[in-house]
Design a protein around this motif. Structure first.
Motif: not given
Length: 162
Positions: A37-41, A48-51
Motif C-alpha cells: 500500500g505504500s508509494a514507491c518508484f 515511475r511512481p506507483g503503489i
C-alpha cells in the motif's frame, strides 16, 4: 527526487536504492507490513511512481485484505514456476538493457504504476493507476523517496472557491 546509484561490486555494476528494505524469503510478512500500500518508484533510471499491491517470494504471495490486514497464501506449482521465470527475466533484462547486475532475484513486487491524475466532477484530484500491475525485482524498487508534488491527491475545492 529519488537517489540511487550504480556502483561496482566485485567487478560488476550493481544498482543500489538506499533505505528500501530488502525482503528475504523468511521475512516476507514483515517486509509486506512495511511496503504493501505504500508509494514507491520503479523502472530505474526514470523512476515511475506507483503503489505496492503484492509481494511474492517463490513460496508465498502476500497482499492486503479488505480490513487492511495481511493475506498470505501459498503459491501453486504453476505460480512458483511463473515466479522463477519472472525473476530470471528481470535479471536478464537488467543485464541486457542497463548492463547492471541486480544479483539473484528471490522476491518480486507487484506495483500498480501511476497512469495519470484525474479530476473528479467535484474538483478533487486523484491518482489513476494501471489496471495490470508490473512485476519487478525487489532490489529495483525504491519506497523511501518523497512523492513529486504533481502526483499528490487533493480534496475538492470549497464551494466558495469554485
Amino acid at each position: 527526487p529519488v537517489s540511487s546509484s550504480v556502483c561496482v561490486d566485485q567487478g560488476q555494476l550493481a544498482l543500489r536504492t538506499p533505505n528500501t528494505p530488502t525482503p528475504t524469503p523468511t521475512h516476507i510478512e514483515q517486509t509486506a507490513k512495511l511496503l504493501l500500500g505504500s508509494a514507491c518508484f520503479v523502472s530505474w533510471p526514470y523512476w515511475r511512481p506507483g503503489i505496492v499491491s503484492a509481494i511474492t517470494n517463490g513460496e508465498k504471495r502476500v497482499t492486503k485484505d479488505s480490513q487492511g490486514g495481511l493475506s498470505v497464501r501459498a503459491l501453486t506449482p504453476a505460480e512458483r514456476s511463473q515466479h522463477k521465470e519472472a525473476g530470471e527475466t528481470q535479471h536478464s533484462q537488467w543485464l541486457q538493457r542497463a548492463a547492471v547486475d541486480i544479483n539473484a532475484v528471490h522476491t518480486l513486487i507487484e506495483v500498480k504504476a501511476l497512469n495519470n491524475m484525474v479530476e473528479t466532477a467535484r474538483g478533487a484530484l486523484e491518482c489513476a493507476y494501471d489496471a495490470q500491475p508490473l512485476l519487478v525485482a525487489a532490489q529495483t524498487v525504491s519506497c523511501q523517496a518523497a512523492l513529486d508534488t504533481r502526483f499528490v491527491t487533493k480534496p475538492p475545492p470549497r464551494v466558495a472557491a469554485r
